[in-house]
Design an enzyme around this catalytic site. Structure first.
Site, PDB file in Angstrom:
ATOM      1  N   GLY A  93       9.116 -34.480 -13.826  1.00 41.21           N
ATOM      2  CA  GLY A  93       9.845 -35.804 -13.470  1.00 41.21           C
ATOM      3  C   GLY A  93      11.190 -35.872 -13.127  1.00 41.21           C
ATOM      4  N   GLY A  94      11.869 -34.617 -13.153  1.00 45.09           N
ATOM      5  CA  GLY A  94      13.002 -34.891 -12.815  1.00 45.09           C
ATOM      6  C   GLY A  94      13.607 -35.332 -11.261  1.00 45.09           C
ATOM      7  N   LYS A  95      12.691 -34.634 -10.589  1.00 40.84           N
ATOM      8  CA  LYS A  95      13.191 -35.351  -8.888  1.00 40.84           C
ATOM      9  C   LYS A  95      12.517 -36.661  -8.843  1.00 40.84           C
ATOM     10  CE  LYS A  95      13.695 -30.667  -7.108  1.00 40.84           C
ATOM     11  NZ  LYS A  95      13.465 -29.860  -8.034  1.00 40.84           N
ATOM     12  N   GLU A  97       0.895 -35.428  -9.959  1.00 35.98           N
ATOM     13  CA  GLU A  97       0.808 -34.220 -10.708  1.00 35.98           C
ATOM     14  C   GLU A  97      -0.730 -33.724 -10.630  1.00 35.98           C
ATOM     15  OE1 GLU A  97       0.706 -30.934 -12.126  1.00 35.98           O
ATOM     16  OE2 GLU A  97       2.699 -31.524 -11.538  1.00 35.98           O
ATOM     17  N   ARG A 127       0.130 -31.910 -17.467  1.00 35.47           N
ATOM     18  CA  ARG A 127       1.777 -32.025 -17.002  1.00 35.47           C
ATOM     19  C   ARG A 127       1.690 -33.445 -16.635  1.00 35.47           C
ATOM     20  NH1 ARG A 127       4.733 -28.019 -15.315  1.00 35.47           N
ATOM     21  NH2 ARG A 127       5.056 -29.027 -13.234  1.00 35.47           N
ATOM     22  N   ASP A 148       8.315 -30.800  -3.566  1.00 34.32           N
ATOM     23  CA  ASP A 148       8.755 -29.682  -4.372  1.00 34.32           C
ATOM     24  C   ASP A 148       7.725 -28.678  -4.915  1.00 34.32           C
ATOM     25  OD1 ASP A 148      10.854 -28.522  -5.936  1.00 34.32           O
ATOM     26  OD2 ASP A 148       9.995 -29.352  -7.818  1.00 34.32           O
ATOM     27  N   CYS A 199      11.956 -23.677  -5.874  1.00 36.21           N
ATOM     28  CA  CYS A 199      13.268 -22.770  -6.700  1.00 36.21           C
ATOM     29  C   CYS A 199      13.009 -21.381  -6.623  1.00 36.21           C
ATOM     30  CB  CYS A 199      13.107 -23.232  -8.151  1.00 36.21           C
ATOM     31  SG  CYS A 199      11.418 -22.948  -8.960  1.00 36.21           S
TER      32      CYS A 199
END
Length: 435
Positions: free
Chosen positions: A115-117, A135, A140, A180, A234
């Site tokens: 959930g960061g972005k 998700e 998750r 992402d 990433c």
């Protein structure tokens, strides 16, 4: 560092980077991973947070609310419980700002957990518009939903579905999409060294690239003409990054590349990250059917009675009822068909024996200035940790439902009864006595 980088990875990076950068790049793995903190504008402005923060902060350039922070146990602080900030790897904050989301838009974060972005996007939207956070792995997705609740996001639809399932329900309707994508995780070698090294292989890089291409293809189906998409990973692998974008553009002539950037740990204060911004120049736009309020009259009356007692002004517009649960719908809210939904808008509460009982989610979205009865505790008050552990605390409030805050940040609900506050923090998120 304790672990040796994979030989094949070393060979590839020497081919990928100029020789004069080799030493600096590999030396970066001898230093500890950088920690980041992102202020949540749904709770407080960054200048105001800088005045009260207990941490030493250093600004980063690619996220206006983002900082480097050198502190242990960021997640143990009451401000974290209150959702005032999100602990996030600094480089990971670079992708969401490229989308430049605006309040009122329809936005999709396709691979959203933890959930960061997604909560970064929510901060820009300020509760207006629709933010679909997806998700495909249920365990998750539950963590994602918890973070959405903690950060006080009012306009999210949290779903658990494959990209293929989503594209059938939401064709050509989103203004902005963030992909992402799951990747080989080379940029996280420092953070999760042993696990990342064991999973890394050239074969896994190739498998990730195939999966990413499939995800991107489904995401494209959900983007309206004129809409924008950010693809991020990433990892350093060109097969998953630059080559992936190049192949994607060849297979999707309706898309154009606006810009792309790559962060390396020897060049920035963070780990590895890649992001590309693309735009859909041809195709169609579809306006999905909107979800309508379905609340029963008895439920509506029970909630409105609570709302009038608890809030100074009306808090929720369209209500949605699922079983005994009552939600405040985002505006707009799209029909989600048979998708598995974990959260829609604000979970206001539930009906119990004909009466309405408010939920912790409502408290995390409420502001001190909106509520009639508030117990606002200073950070130094011993009752803060007692309350966060789920204990009953004392107060001089009149009887009734109240909002409990620390330094003005809401941390949960309480029921004031004759000088005590009965605790209504869900058991699963209470602090342990050792924290």
């Amino acid at each position: 560092m304790a672990y040796q980088l994979p030989e094949k990875f070393i060979e590839r990076m020497k081919k990928q980077l100029p020789e004069h950068e080799w030493e600096a790049f590999f030396a970066s793995y001898e230093t500890p991973p950088k920690k980041g903190l992102r202020v949540n504008p749904l709770k407080i402005s960054t200048p105001e947070f800088e005045k009260i923060t207990p941490f030493a902060l250093e600004k980063i350039s690619w996220e206006e609310n983002g900082f480097l922070v050198n502190a242990e146990k960021l997640g143990a602080h009451p401000y974290h419980f209150a959702g005032a900030y999100y602990s996030q790897e600094p480089s990971a904050m670079c992708a969401a700002p490229l989308l430049d989301v605006q309040a009122g838009e329809t936005v999709l974060d396709l691979c959203s957990a933890p959930g960061g972005k997604g909560t970064q996007l929510a901060g820009k939207m300020q509760g207006r518009g629709l933010l679909v956070l997806n998700e495909p792995v249920f365990s998750r997705a539950k963590i994602l939903s918890q973070n959405v609740e903690r950060m006080g996001v009012k306009n999210a639809l949290v779903v658990c579905a494959t990209p293929n399932e989503l594209s059938k329900v939401f064709p050509a309707c989103f203004d902005k999409i963030l992909v992402d994508a799951p990747c080989s995780g080379e940029g996280m070698f420092k953070k999760n060294a042993e696990e990342a090294f064991e999973e890394w292989s050239e074969e896994n890089v190739a498998l990730c690239a195939l999966r990413q291409a499939e995800i991107l293809s489904e995401a494209t189906k959900m983007l309206r003409v004129g809409g924008r998409l950010v693809y991020s990973t990433c990892t350093f692998s060109e097969e998953e990054d630059e080559e992936q974008v190049c192949n994607y553009l060849q297979n999707h002539p309706e898309m154009r590349l606006i810009r792309q950037e790559k962060l390396y740990p020897h060049k920035v204060a963070g780990e590895g990250h890649f992001a590309a911004l693309l735009e859909k120049t041809d195709g169609q736009s579809v306006k999905p059917k909107e979800k309508k309020s379905n609340v029963k009259k008895q439920t509506e009356q029970a909630y409105r009675a609570f709302e009038k007692e608890f809030f100074l002004h009306p808090f929720a517009d369209g209500l949605y009822e699922h079983g005994d649960e009552v939600f405040a719908l985002p505006t707009p809210a799209f029909e989600w068909g048979n998708l598995q939904v974990l959260r829609v808008g604000v979970r206001l509460g539930e009906m119990k024996n004909g009466r309405f009982e408010p939920d912790h989610s409502l408290a995390m979205c409420a502001k001190k200035s909106e509520v009639r009865l508030v117990l606002d505790l200073p950070l130094t008050d011993a009752r803060v940790n007692k309350y966060l552990r789920g204990e009953t605390i004392s107060s001089d409030l009149p009887n009734g439902w109240c909002l409990v805050c620390v330094d003005g940040f809401s941390i949960g609900l309480g029921k004031s009864v004759n000088g005590t506050i009965k605790n209504h923090i869900p058991k699963g998120i209470r602090k342990k006595s050792s924290e």
